[in-house]
Design a protein around this motif. Structure first.
Motif, PDB file in Angstrom:
ATOM      1  N   MET A  45      -5.094  -6.311  -3.539  1.00  0.00           N
ATOM      2  CA  MET A  45      -4.343  -5.108  -3.906  1.00  0.00           C
ATOM      3  C   MET A  45      -3.337  -5.450  -4.996  1.00  0.00           C
ATOM      4  N   ILE A  46      -3.315  -4.637  -6.015  1.00  0.00           N
ATOM      5  CA  ILE A  46      -2.326  -4.783  -7.078  1.00  0.00           C
ATOM      6  C   ILE A  46      -1.247  -3.734  -6.844  1.00  0.00           C
ATOM      7  N   LEU A  47      -0.023  -4.193  -6.620  1.00  0.00           N
ATOM      8  CA  LEU A  47       1.091  -3.315  -6.318  1.00  0.00           C
ATOM      9  C   LEU A  47       1.949  -3.105  -7.559  1.00  0.00           C
ATOM     10  N   ALA A  48       2.178  -1.861  -7.865  1.00  0.00           N
ATOM     11  CA  ALA A  48       3.039  -1.512  -8.990  1.00  0.00           C
ATOM     12  C   ALA A  48       4.401  -1.108  -8.455  1.00  0.00           C
ATOM     13  N   PRO A  49       5.482  -1.621  -9.044  1.00  0.00           N
ATOM     14  CA  PRO A  49       6.821  -1.270  -8.547  1.00  0.00           C
ATOM     15  C   PRO A  49       7.133   0.196  -8.798  1.00  0.00           C
ATOM     16  N   ARG A  50       7.799   0.797  -7.856  1.00  0.00           N
ATOM     17  CA  ARG A  50       8.205   2.196  -7.958  1.00  0.00           C
ATOM     18  C   ARG A  50       9.690   2.216  -8.295  1.00  0.00           C
TER      19      ARG A  50
ATOM     20  N   VAL B 193       2.679  -7.038  -8.559  1.00  0.00           N
ATOM     21  CA  VAL B 193       2.506  -8.028  -7.499  1.00  0.00           C
ATOM     22  C   VAL B 193       1.080  -7.914  -6.987  1.00  0.00           C
ATOM     23  N   VAL B 194       0.382  -9.056  -6.898  1.00  0.00           N
ATOM     24  CA  VAL B 194      -1.002  -9.098  -6.439  1.00  0.00           C
ATOM     25  C   VAL B 194      -1.022  -9.684  -5.034  1.00  0.00           C
ATOM     26  N   VAL B 195      -1.556  -8.934  -4.096  1.00  0.00           N
ATOM     27  CA  VAL B 195      -1.666  -9.365  -2.700  1.00  0.00           C
ATOM     28  C   VAL B 195      -3.134  -9.501  -2.359  1.00  0.00           C
ATOM     29  N   SER B 196      -3.551 -10.720  -2.033  1.00  0.00           N
ATOM     30  CA  SER B 196      -4.931 -10.980  -1.615  1.00  0.00           C
ATOM     31  C   SER B 196      -4.908 -11.364  -0.145  1.00  0.00           C
ATOM     32  N   MET B 197      -5.604 -10.581   0.669  1.00  0.00           N
ATOM     33  CA  MET B 197      -5.592 -10.780   2.116  1.00  0.00           C
ATOM     34  C   MET B 197      -7.004 -10.906   2.649  1.00  0.00           C
ATOM     35  N   PRO B 198      -7.216 -11.742   3.666  1.00  0.00           N
ATOM     36  CA  PRO B 198      -8.546 -11.836   4.268  1.00  0.00           C
ATOM     37  C   PRO B 198      -8.900 -10.568   5.030  1.00  0.00           C
ATOM     38  N   GLY B 199     -10.172 -10.232   5.031  1.00  0.00           N
ATOM     39  CA  GLY B 199     -10.606  -9.040   5.748  1.00  0.00           C
ATOM     40  C   GLY B 199     -10.146  -7.767   5.065  1.00  0.00           C
TER      41      GLY B 199
ATOM     42  N   TYR C 252      12.469  -7.726   7.573  1.00  0.00           N
ATOM     43  CA  TYR C 252      11.918  -7.912   6.235  1.00  0.00           C
ATOM     44  C   TYR C 252      12.133  -6.676   5.372  1.00  0.00           C
ATOM     45  N   GLY C 253      13.177  -5.952   5.650  1.00  0.00           N
ATOM     46  CA  GLY C 253      13.389  -4.697   4.950  1.00  0.00           C
ATOM     47  C   GLY C 253      14.199  -4.804   3.684  1.00  0.00           C
ATOM     48  N   ALA C 254      14.724  -5.993   3.389  1.00  0.00           N
ATOM     49  CA  ALA C 254      15.636  -6.108   2.254  1.00  0.00           C
ATOM     50  C   ALA C 254      14.895  -6.306   0.940  1.00  0.00           C
ATOM     51  N   LEU C 255      13.958  -5.445   0.645  1.00  0.00           N
ATOM     52  CA  LEU C 255      13.213  -5.505  -0.606  1.00  0.00           C
ATOM     53  C   LEU C 255      13.903  -4.601  -1.626  1.00  0.00           C
ATOM     54  N   PRO C 256      14.250  -5.136  -2.789  1.00  0.00           N
ATOM     55  CA  PRO C 256      15.045  -4.347  -3.732  1.00  0.00           C
ATOM     56  C   PRO C 256      14.296  -3.195  -4.375  1.00  0.00           C
ATOM     57  N   ILE C 257      12.968  -3.222  -4.315  1.00  0.00           N
ATOM     58  CA  ILE C 257      12.175  -2.166  -4.941  1.00  0.00           C
ATOM     59  C   ILE C 257      11.023  -1.821  -4.008  1.00  0.00           C
ATOM     60  N   SER C 258      10.472  -0.626  -4.177  1.00  0.00           N
ATOM     61  CA  SER C 258       9.302  -0.225  -3.401  1.00  0.00           C
ATOM     62  C   SER C 258       8.071  -0.315  -4.293  1.00  0.00           C
ATOM     63  N   PHE C 259       6.888  -0.296  -3.653  1.00  0.00           N
ATOM     64  CA  PHE C 259       5.639  -0.469  -4.398  1.00  0.00           C
ATOM     65  C   PHE C 259       4.637   0.601  -4.000  1.00  0.00           C
ATOM     66  N   GLU C 260       3.710   0.827  -4.895  1.00  0.00           N
ATOM     67  CA  GLU C 260       2.555   1.658  -4.595  1.00  0.00           C
ATOM     68  C   GLU C 260       1.302   0.881  -4.978  1.00  0.00           C
ATOM     69  N   ILE C 261       0.214   1.122  -4.245  1.00  0.00           N
ATOM     70  CA  ILE C 261      -1.028   0.401  -4.513  1.00  0.00           C
ATOM     71  C   ILE C 261      -1.681   0.988  -5.755  1.00  0.00           C
TER      72      ILE C 261
END
Length: 590
Positions: free
Chosen positions: A53-58, A99-105, A309-318
């Protein structure tokens, strides 16, 4: 005939091992029969492939995302993903923006939401509220105590924040429609806002942000306890704030405790949506708060992960999502398994060569340790989303040698006792008392290394550390509940107890012969040469010389001597020299 204490202990140990194996097998079987899992362990990204999944910052307006923000996002997303289990995910940045997230399954809906969730976490006091289904008249009746704004608000709970226009908007606010929108405007942290709680189906007007989510230092879940420290039987979420957050939260709770109705609540918001809106029952002065309510274990875990794990400075969309193939694949997995089988075969050959029939105990112990490890990995894959990577397979292969080392330490201790003239039953107990400390110290070092490596490492290295620690625990279980009990029982059989040449416990092949040989037979006494007299000193000197001669002969013939044999050789040589010296002095005096 009554059983001896060692036999009772041996049977109890074997019984416990059977109970553990049956329990683990039954749990896995239940998961398979209910279609919740499979017999095979889950595989990681490098062996199975998965989803990328490629996440783009919102962001708001024309705001730019800095590299520091992206780096922080990568770290927190990795923590969120790893918080669901050792899933061997790969999280990287792309082009300095995505941000690129590669996950099994294939990740489930909850995992997707956890990855995309913004750390725009806020603690806001509740000013007023109403149920989603409440009519405007019911809402107004419920909030009849809220006066019209007359002055500047004194604090974030002040009703002067609620203007006439804001309250009309609140009355008309449709939470299901608002929550269904893919994008919602960000709320100004310095002003009041309208928000919804999908869990309780209440909507609130909340005041400005008083504690940001970045002030949370940790969050966990567990059973709640009362003032006496006794468990209440309810699940709870525990919050810990940093120094600045603790000060702010103390000031908030001091105000809320004295309030009533909705104003006794504070809302925890994530991306503008209420995660929880607990009431304040006491002043929290130490920065450690506990949220209780109608939590289940699953909901308590989910909330604690969102808070932690909520202290993320930005949100993302797939932005895009695609299936990716395994980076290594089944061929590499087969090669790893073949390497493990080769290692196991070599250990088996060495054990049979060195310990003869006793080597079968080593082989059986390794097989049982492998079964325990397999069941544990399969169950953890089902319950904790653990996935086995090639690095994890390497950790299991390395553990074969470490596990065999425990058996070698034990067997050599027993053989040393046989060389000292003890019968096998006594040698097993004495050797175990000495070997147990060494084995525990060795496994403690292995576990410590695995824990440290797991904590400081990321990615595949954590998988290696995890299997290394898991196999160390399996090793301890097998040594205590199978290897030692089996040796206790085998020592009482004729084949091992009488020191058969193929048993691996023949005292004659070990360089010693026990005083009592069994079946009413005793070791033949050493004949004292004529002319030496029959004094105890002469007899001891003769025995010392004979033992020394045998040991020197063994060394001359190229046979390897153990530490105990070398020590005995030195002692015998010293005793022989002393006896010769005393004998010479006696002759001179005569």
């Amino acid at each position: 005939m009554a059983l001896t204490q060692p036999v009772r202990h041996a049977r109890a140990g074997l019984t416990w091992l059977v109970v553990i194996l049956v329990a683990l097998s039954g749990l896995l079987t239940a998961g398979v029969l209910t279609n919740q899992t499979t017999w095979a362990p889950k595989l990681a990204l490098d062996l199975e492939g998965g989803t990328q999944m490629i996440l783009a910052p919102r962001v708001q307006g024309n705001s730019q995302v800095s590299q520091d923000q992206l780096d922080q996002a990568v770290e927190i997303i990795r923590q969120r993903v790893d918080g669901t289990g050792v899933s061997e995910a790969e999280i990287t940045t792309q082009s300095g923006r995505n941000v690129v997230v590669s996950m099994p399954g294939t990740p489930d809906t909850k995992t997707r939401e956890l990855i995309q969730a913004s750390a725009n976490m806020e603690f806001r006091p509740v000013i007023t509220g109403a149920a989603w289904t409440a009519t405007p008249e019911a809402s107004r009746t419920a909030d009849k105590d809220i006066p019209a704004p007359t002055a500047e608000p004194k604090n974030a709970s002040d009703t002067n924040w609620v203007s006439k226009d804001l309250f009309k908007k609140f009355e008309a606010y449709d939470c299901p429609t608002e929550l269904a929108k893919p994008e919602r405007p960000q709320n100004d942290p310095t002003k009041p806002a309208i928000t919804c709680d999908p869990n309780t189906q209440y909507k609130y007007i909340v005041g400005p942000v008083e504690v940001p989510g970045t002030d949370i230092s940790n969050a966990s879940f567990g059973m709640a306890s009362n003032s006496q420290g006794m468990s209440t039987g309810q699940w709870a979420v525990n919050l810990e704030f940093n120094g600045e957050g603790a000060t702010k939260f103390r000031q908030v709770t001091e105000r809320l405790v004295a309030a009533t109705g909705f104003q006794n609540q504070f809302a925890i918001l994530l991306d503008g949506t209420v995660l929880s809106a607990p009431t304040a029952n006491a002043v929290i002065a130490d920065g450690r708060a506990q949220i209780t309510g109608s939590f289940t274990e699953e909901s308590a875990r989910a909330l604690s992960e969102q808070l932690k794990y909520g202290a993320l400075p930005i949100s993302f969309e797939i932005q895009s999502e695609q299936q990716i193939s395994a980076t290594l694949g089944q061929d590499q997995l087969k090669m790893g398994l073949i390497a493990g089988l080769i290692g196991l075969l070599l250990v088996a050959i060495y054990s049979l060569f060195q310990y003869r029939a006793l080597g079968f105990v080593t082989i059986a112990s390794l097989i049982i340790a492998g079964i325990l490890t397999y069941l544990a990995i399969a169950i953890l894959g089902w319950l904790q989303n653990y996935r086995l990577s090639l690095a994890g397979v390497a950790g299991i292969i390395v553990a074969i040698g470490l596990t065999a080392d425990s058996f070698i330490v034990y067997f050599e201790r027993v053989r040393d006792e046989l060389r000292n003239g003890r019968p096998l039953t006594a040698a097993v107990e004495t050797g175990w008392d000495r070997a147990r400390r060494t084995i525990l110290a060795s496994k403690a070092v292995n576990l410590l290394a695995a824990v440290v490596l797991y904590i400081v490492a990321v990615g595949n290295v954590r998988g290696f550390a995890f299997t290394l620690g898991l196999t160390a625990i399996a090793d301890l279980i097998v040594v205590f509940l199978f290897t030692h009990p089996m040796l206790q029982l085998l020592a009482r059989t004729n084949f091992f107890g009488n020191g058969h040449r193929l048993s691996g416990m023949d005292p004659r092949l070990l360089g010693a012969e026990p005083f009592y040989k069994g079946a009413g037979k005793f070791r033949e006494p050493v004949t004292v040469p004529a002319g030496k007299g029959s004094s105890e000193d002469d007899g001891a000197a003769s025995v010392a010389k004979e033992s020394s001669r045998k040991a020197r002969g063994a060394a001359t013939n190229g046979e390897r001597l153990t530490i105990a044999e070398r020590r005995r050789l030195q002692e015998n040589q010293s005793a022989s020299a002393t006896a010769d010296h005393e004998s010479g002095k006696g002759a001179d005096n005569a």
